[in-house]
Design a protein around this motif. Structure first.
Motif, PDB file in Angstrom:
ATOM      1  N   GLU A 190      -3.520   0.938   8.779  1.00  0.00           N
ATOM      2  CA  GLU A 190      -4.775   0.192   8.897  1.00  0.00           C
ATOM      3  C   GLU A 190      -4.534  -1.304   8.696  1.00  0.00           C
ATOM      4  OE1 GLU A 190      -7.595   1.883   6.141  1.00  0.00           O
ATOM      5  OE2 GLU A 190      -7.534   3.836   7.137  1.00  0.00           O
ATOM      6  N   LYS A 221      -3.012   3.866   5.098  1.00  0.00           N
ATOM      7  CA  LYS A 221      -3.551   2.555   4.698  1.00  0.00           C
ATOM      8  C   LYS A 221      -2.667   1.432   5.225  1.00  0.00           C
ATOM      9  CE  LYS A 221      -6.995   4.016   2.181  1.00  0.00           C
ATOM     10  NZ  LYS A 221      -8.349   3.880   2.618  1.00  0.00           N
ATOM     11  N   LEU A 237       0.832  -1.201   0.000  1.00  0.00           N
ATOM     12  CA  LEU A 237       0.000   0.000   0.000  1.00  0.00           C
ATOM     13  C   LEU A 237       0.870   1.255   0.000  1.00  0.00           C
ATOM     14  CD1 LEU A 237      -2.777  -1.168   2.459  1.00  0.00           C
ATOM     15  CD2 LEU A 237      -3.082  -0.619   0.034  1.00  0.00           C
TER      16      LEU A 237
END
Length: 166
Positions: free
Chosen positions: A112, A109, A104
């Protein structure tokens, strides 16, 4: 001029006409069997039709075609996370999240993905693996302590069971 199979498939998916979308993907994949985008769209159509095994196979095929692209990894993880594919998906979810953590482009992100990865480890009781996988020193120490406490508790329970105490 040849039809734009991905565009036609995407339009069918937008209308939730997954059967037509699947047909568009099949036509396109006849022309270009190595099309990453058509393979991902095919997986989305299978998922929309409730054919989860075929969806998983298509996502995995897309991952094989372009392992550094995130779309197929994200779709495959979402499919596994839904929990409707049957069986224990823990190892596959961990594999997806580790790969997404690497691929990513956005730090938020990636964070996450790291948080989801730790959540999967915890829910599976894989605290040692989580501790080994994290780069955060404080989190690593906390996971080790939690594992140690659970291990002591497990051994105490095993001891009670062996001697018949309640």
């Amino acid at each position: 001029m040849a039809p734009s199979w991905p565009k036609l498939a995407r339009e069918a998916i937008d209308r939730k006409d997954y059967a037509e979308g699947l047909q568009m993907c099949a036509y396109g994949l006849e022309d270009d069997p190595a099309s990453y985008l058509l393979t991902v769209l095919q997986a989305a159509c299978y998922k929309g039709l409730g054919k989860l095994k075929e969806a998983a196979q298509s996502f995995l095929r897309a991952v094989e075609l372009q392992p550094k692209q995130t779309l197929a990894w994200q779709g495959y993880f979402a499919l596994l996370e839904d929990g409707k594919t049957g069986g224990d998906t823990t190892k596959e979810r961990i594999r997806c999240l580790k790969r997404l953590r690497e691929l990513l482009p956005d730090e938020t992100k990636r964070d996450e993905a790291r948080a989801k990865l730790m959540s999967v480890y915890r829910s599976a009781g894989m605290l040692l693996e989580a501790a080994e996988d994290t780069q955060d020193g404080a989190q690593k120490e906390a996971l080790w302590r939690e594992w140690e406490a659970r291990e002591i508790e497990r051994q105490v329970e095993a001891g009670r069971f062996r001697i018949g105490a309640d």
